[in-house]
Design a protein around this motif. Sequence first.
Motif, mmCIF file in Angstrom:
data_model
loop_
_atom_site.group_PDB
_atom_site.id
_atom_site.type_symbol
_atom_site.label_atom_id
_atom_site.label_comp_id
_atom_site.label_asym_id
_atom_site.label_seq_id
_atom_site.Cartn_x
_atom_site.Cartn_y
_atom_site.Cartn_z
ATOM 1 N N ALA A 7 -33.454 -68.888 -36.195
ATOM 2 C CA ALA A 7 -33.887 -70.266 -35.955
ATOM 3 C C ALA A 7 -32.714 -71.232 -36.069
ATOM 4 O O ALA A 7 -32.565 -72.139 -35.245
ATOM 5 N N ARG A 10 -30.474 -70.763 -32.996
ATOM 6 C CA ARG A 10 -31.091 -71.347 -31.800
ATOM 7 C C ARG A 10 -31.047 -72.878 -31.847
ATOM 8 O O ARG A 10 -30.777 -73.525 -30.843
ATOM 9 N N THR A 11 -31.303 -73.435 -33.011
ATOM 10 C CA THR A 11 -31.253 -74.889 -33.159
ATOM 11 C C THR A 11 -29.849 -75.395 -32.857
ATOM 12 O O THR A 11 -29.674 -76.368 -32.115
ATOM 13 N N ALA A 36 -32.857 -77.303 -21.821
ATOM 14 C CA ALA A 36 -33.268 -75.902 -21.884
ATOM 15 C C ALA A 36 -32.425 -75.048 -20.953
ATOM 16 O O ALA A 36 -31.966 -73.959 -21.333
ATOM 17 N N MET A 41 -32.545 -71.272 -22.335
ATOM 18 C CA MET A 41 -33.858 -71.023 -22.929
ATOM 19 C C MET A 41 -34.933 -71.685 -22.086
ATOM 20 O O MET A 41 -34.640 -72.482 -21.207
ATOM 21 N N SER A 42 -36.165 -71.387 -22.427
ATOM 22 C CA SER A 42 -37.270 -72.098 -21.789
ATOM 23 C C SER A 42 -37.482 -73.430 -22.505
ATOM 24 O O SER A 42 -37.067 -73.603 -23.657
ATOM 25 N N GLY A 44 -40.244 -74.455 -23.609
ATOM 26 C CA GLY A 44 -41.106 -74.154 -24.755
ATOM 27 C C GLY A 44 -40.311 -73.717 -25.979
ATOM 28 O O GLY A 44 -40.630 -74.102 -27.099
ATOM 29 N N HIS A 45 -39.257 -72.925 -25.750
ATOM 30 C CA HIS A 45 -38.412 -72.518 -26.875
ATOM 31 C C HIS A 45 -37.681 -73.720 -27.472
ATOM 32 O O HIS A 45 -37.544 -73.824 -28.698
ATOM 33 N N HIS A 48 -40.123 -75.522 -29.539
ATOM 34 C CA HIS A 48 -40.465 -74.720 -30.726
ATOM 35 C C HIS A 48 -39.407 -74.869 -31.815
ATOM 36 O O HIS A 48 -39.739 -75.030 -32.999
ATOM 37 N N PHE A 49 -38.140 -74.822 -31.425
ATOM 38 C CA PHE A 49 -37.070 -74.840 -32.419
ATOM 39 C C PHE A 49 -36.685 -76.242 -32.879
ATOM 40 O O PHE A 49 -36.201 -76.396 -34.002
#
Length: 191
Positions: A7, A10-11, A36, A41-42, A44-45, A48-49
């Motif tokens: 996480a 990714r952040t 994105a 990434m998507s 949505g990802h 999410h992050f």
Amino acid sequence: MPRPSVADERTRQIIDATIATIGAHGITGASLDRIAEQAGMSRGHVRHFVGNRDDLLRESARRFYFEGTDGTSILPSGTDTIGAAMAYLFGPEFTEPGSDNAVVFGFVEAARTNPAIAELLTAAYAGTETLIADLLAAEYPAASRSACTSTAYGVVAIALHNVFLSDIETSTAGTDAARDAAERLIGTLAG
């Protein structure tokens, strides 16, 4: 040393992509879709992050302004003399035209409608003025605190004026003149 979590990685990746996207497309062009895509990434990802776009912009601004600093100013950590502050503010890392200037302009634009970003930017520049005033007071102990404070304001104003113009006026003569003006202003404290 413990490995960062997925996480956290990714952040960081998303924040890097946000800063790069602002640098390339401005704040209005920094859509979640573009960010994105830049992050690989998507959308949505990304959400999410890091949450929504405002959360992402706030965290990106925090990192852009304060990573590598003491967390209270835009000056690099360890800036402990007025000479070091001047070398940074009028040196190539700060004054070179490029995407970092576009990112600054983007965050300034975002600050007009996002109070959290406005507060962050205000704190970054006010902290810079305070640190410079402290450095001036140490170097010119006979100068009053108000003289050091107003001189610090002038030095930051000159540095920002110079860096904002560096994107459209690319000769080093502008930076040399700006540094000379800031040094003359500082010289009044000896007086």
